[in-house]
Design an enzyme around this catalytic site. Structure first.
Site, PDB file in Angstrom:
ATOM      1  N   TYR A 140       0.834  -1.214   0.000  1.00 22.15           N
ATOM      2  CA  TYR A 140       0.000   0.000   0.000  1.00 22.15           C
ATOM      3  C   TYR A 140       0.866   1.261   0.000  1.00 22.15           C
ATOM      4  O   TYR A 140       0.467   2.289  -0.508  1.00 22.15           O
ATOM      5  CB  TYR A 140      -0.876   0.041   1.256  1.00 22.15           C
ATOM      6  CG  TYR A 140      -2.195  -0.665   1.145  1.00 22.15           C
ATOM      7  CD1 TYR A 140      -2.272  -2.006   0.791  1.00 22.15           C
ATOM      8  CD2 TYR A 140      -3.385   0.003   1.412  1.00 22.15           C
ATOM      9  CE1 TYR A 140      -3.483  -2.655   0.715  1.00 22.15           C
ATOM     10  CE2 TYR A 140      -4.603  -0.639   1.344  1.00 22.15           C
ATOM     11  CZ  TYR A 140      -4.645  -1.968   0.989  1.00 22.15           C
ATOM     12  OH  TYR A 140      -5.858  -2.597   0.925  1.00 22.15           O
ATOM     13  N   LYS A 185       2.717 -15.206   2.340  1.00 19.04           N
ATOM     14  CA  LYS A 185       2.935 -15.969   1.103  1.00 19.04           C
ATOM     15  C   LYS A 185       4.427 -16.253   1.027  1.00 19.04           C
ATOM     16  O   LYS A 185       5.126 -15.851   0.094  1.00 19.04           O
ATOM     17  CB  LYS A 185       2.413 -15.157  -0.097  1.00 19.04           C
ATOM     18  CG  LYS A 185       2.383 -15.918  -1.418  1.00 19.04           C
ATOM     19  CD  LYS A 185       1.347 -17.032  -1.471  1.00 19.04           C
ATOM     20  CE  LYS A 185       1.496 -17.831  -2.761  1.00 19.04           C
ATOM     21  NZ  LYS A 185       0.671 -19.065  -2.786  1.00 19.04           N
ATOM     22  N   ASP A 218      -3.269 -18.284   0.598  1.00 19.97           N
ATOM     23  CA  ASP A 218      -4.275 -18.990  -0.216  1.00 19.97           C
ATOM     24  C   ASP A 218      -4.953 -20.071   0.621  1.00 19.97           C
ATOM     25  O   ASP A 218      -6.179 -20.243   0.602  1.00 19.97           O
ATOM     26  CB  ASP A 218      -3.656 -19.567  -1.508  1.00 19.97           C
ATOM     27  CG  ASP A 218      -2.318 -20.266  -1.294  1.00 19.97           C
ATOM     28  OD1 ASP A 218      -1.773 -20.232  -0.161  1.00 19.97           O
ATOM     29  OD2 ASP A 218      -1.806 -20.856  -2.261  1.00 19.97           O
ATOM     30  N   ASP A 242      -6.538  -6.797   4.202  1.00 17.69           N
ATOM     31  CA  ASP A 242      -7.662  -6.133   3.528  1.00 17.69           C
ATOM     32  C   ASP A 242      -8.571  -7.174   2.877  1.00 17.69           C
ATOM     33  O   ASP A 242      -9.790  -7.168   3.050  1.00 17.69           O
ATOM     34  CB  ASP A 242      -7.111  -5.166   2.468  1.00 17.69           C
ATOM     35  CG  ASP A 242      -8.232  -4.483   1.708  1.00 17.69           C
ATOM     36  OD1 ASP A 242      -9.160  -3.971   2.348  1.00 17.69           O
ATOM     37  OD2 ASP A 242      -8.176  -4.485   0.450  1.00 17.69           O
ATOM     38  N   ASP A 246     -12.576  -8.850   4.344  1.00 19.99           N
ATOM     39  CA  ASP A 246     -13.839  -8.813   3.576  1.00 19.99           C
ATOM     40  C   ASP A 246     -14.390 -10.231   3.432  1.00 19.99           C
ATOM     41  O   ASP A 246     -15.589 -10.463   3.550  1.00 19.99           O
ATOM     42  CB  ASP A 246     -13.628  -8.207   2.177  1.00 19.99           C
ATOM     43  CG  ASP A 246     -13.896  -6.707   2.144  1.00 19.99           C
ATOM     44  OD1 ASP A 246     -13.643  -6.037   3.173  1.00 19.99           O
ATOM     45  OD2 ASP A 246     -14.352  -6.200   1.098  1.00 19.99           O
TER      46      ASP A 246
HETATM   47  C1  IPM Z   1     -10.372  -0.923   4.034  1.00 24.83           C
HETATM   48  C2  IPM Z   1     -10.547  -0.315   2.672  1.00 24.83           C
HETATM   49  C3  IPM Z   1      -9.336   0.550   2.348  1.00 24.83           C
HETATM   50  C4  IPM Z   1      -8.112  -0.335   2.391  1.00 24.83           C
HETATM   51  C5  IPM Z   1      -9.411   1.300   1.002  1.00 24.83           C
HETATM   52  C6  IPM Z   1     -10.619   2.225   0.956  1.00 24.83           C
HETATM   53  C7  IPM Z   1      -8.166   2.061   0.692  1.00 24.83           C
HETATM   54  O1  IPM Z   1     -10.746  -1.313   1.717  1.00 24.83           O
HETATM   55  O2  IPM Z   1     -10.212  -0.165   5.004  1.00 24.83           O
HETATM   56  O3  IPM Z   1     -10.421  -2.153   4.143  1.00 24.83           O
HETATM   57  O4  IPM Z   1      -7.819  -1.048   1.415  1.00 24.83           O
HETATM   58  O5  IPM Z   1      -7.434  -0.335   3.408  1.00 24.83           O
HETATM   59 MG    MG Z   2     -10.993  -3.241   2.556  1.00 23.69          MG
END
Ligand code: IPM
Ligand code: MG
Length: 371
Positions: A140, A185, A218, A242, A246
């Site tokens: 990042y 990884k 993975d 990240d 999710d």
């Molecule tokens: C999160 C979001 C952010 C990230 C984006 C908006 C830059 O997806 O906080 O998970 O990738 O950190």
């Molecule tokens: Mg995110």
């Protein structure tokens, strides 16, 4: 107690969910005789439009001066990949300027929400996992550039960066079930091999009571769905954290109910729901404020040291949901929030699907009842 809290609504549904967070902060202050000063600042796409900068200097100064920062969400199609100035770098800069290198993302499954998850109910029993995502390093923050027809993203991690976030995970694991799964990884990446070495040394030398295992990312993506209850603390780098959080949100039924805390060396933290700005439902007042309300609880706990208040907010969210309060995202597969049909009548006179404000009301009522 006295506290200064910077509030960044951001874009899309951000201001809608943050409005409910502010109501909760006022309720907590009133109930406990606390003096919270809440300062709102422009941030993200909204700030790009108004000031040409996603993190204007007065917003950054306000956040640096605060005890804690509450953030909604940023981004939207208006500031997509082709836009000259995008909001995401502003968020990365804010995280970096605040020095909040450890991102805590707890995933808990409310029994009342089991049916909201796409996964089988029996898989969801006994899940209590906590991601510790490194937040201010890795790919990042590496150099990004193009040479001719080739694009580059640099990924770098230093020993010190891995040490400090491993210590956060170690301390948290000690207060939980005492297990860390470090995800990387390392069969491909040099940075991952550094993560393995450093996390192994830090846990062995400083947290002898904590069991550390390593897992390839993975494989972790698969096991999170196959045997999620085996995980306690998951420690991983920025990008993998990240993606995996999710994925793991689906265990809880919805991204909308998950909070996060970003912490550094001091008490100051940045608190945000893990969901995005959801431009598809922005402005309709139907977003789930629970991720933000639970982020308020984390703020009370980690930045203000108000553990009893934090627990009360968490109990209020749980009680409201257990009592049947549902926004569209957790109402079940029949209504995913994408329909414009009027909400169907529900039990006990409550609409089956609540608006953001009504969900906020339900949690505030539960909060008041818990006094
Ligand atoms: C999160 C979001 C952010 C990230 C984006 C908006 C830059 O997806 O906080 O998970 O990738 O950190
Ligand atoms: Mg995110």
């Amino acid at each position: 107690m006295k506290a200064l809290i910077a509030v960044l609504g951001g874009d899309g549904i951000g201001p809608e969910v943050v409005a409910e967070g502010l109501r909760m902060l006022h309720a907590v202050a009133a109930a406990g005789g606390h003096d919270f000063t809440l300062h709102e600042f422009p941030f993200g796409g909204a700030a790009i439009d108004a000031h040409g900068d996603g993190l204007p200097p007065h917003t950054l100064a306000g956040c640096l001066a605060a005890d804690a920062v509450l953030l909604g969400a940023i981004g939207g199609p208006k500031w997509g990949p082709a836009a000259p100035v995008r909001p995401e770098p502003a968020l990365l800069r804010l995280r970096s300027e605040l020095g909040v290198y450890a991102n805590l993302r707890p995933i808990t499954v409310l029994p009342a929400l089991r049916e909201a998850s796409p996964l089988k109910a029996e898989l969801l029993e006994g899940i209590d996992l906590l991601f510790v995502r490194e937040l201010t390093g890795g790919i990042y923050f590496g150099r990004k550039w193009r040479e001719g027809t080739t694009a580059f993203d640099e990924c770098a991690y230093s020993v010190a960066e891995v040490e400090r976030v491993t210590r956060v995970a170690g301390r948290l694991a000690e207060g939980r079930r005492g297990k860390i799964t470090q995800v990387d990884k390392s069969n491909v990446l040099e940075t991952s091999r550094l993560w393995r070495e450093v996390s192994t040394r830090v846990i062995r030398d400083e947290f002898p009571g904590v069991a550390l295992e390593h897992m390839l990312v993975d494989s972790a993506a698969m096991h999170l769905l196959r045997r999620p209850r085996d995980f306690d603390v998951v420690l991983t780098e920025n990008l993998f954290g990240d993606i995996l959080t999710d994925e793991a949100s689906m265990l809880a039924g919805s991204l909308g109910v998950l909070p996060s805390a970003a912490l550094g060396d001091g008490r100051r933290g940045l608190y945000e729901p893990i969901h995005g700005s959801a431009p598809d439902i922005a402005g309709r007042g139907i977003a789930n404020p629970c991720g933000t309300l639970l982020s308020v609880a984390l703020l009370l706990r980690h930045s203000l040291g108000l553990e009893a208040e934090a627990l009360r907010v968490e109990s209020a969210v749980r009680a409201a949901i257990t009592d049947g309060a549902r926004t569209a995202d957790i109402a079940g597969s029949a209504d995913n929030g994408a329909s414009d049909a009027p909400p169907a009548p529900g039990v006990a006179g409550r609409p089956a699907v609540l608006s953001t404000r009504q969900m906020g009301d339900a949690v505030l009522q539960a909060f008041a009842a818990l006094s």
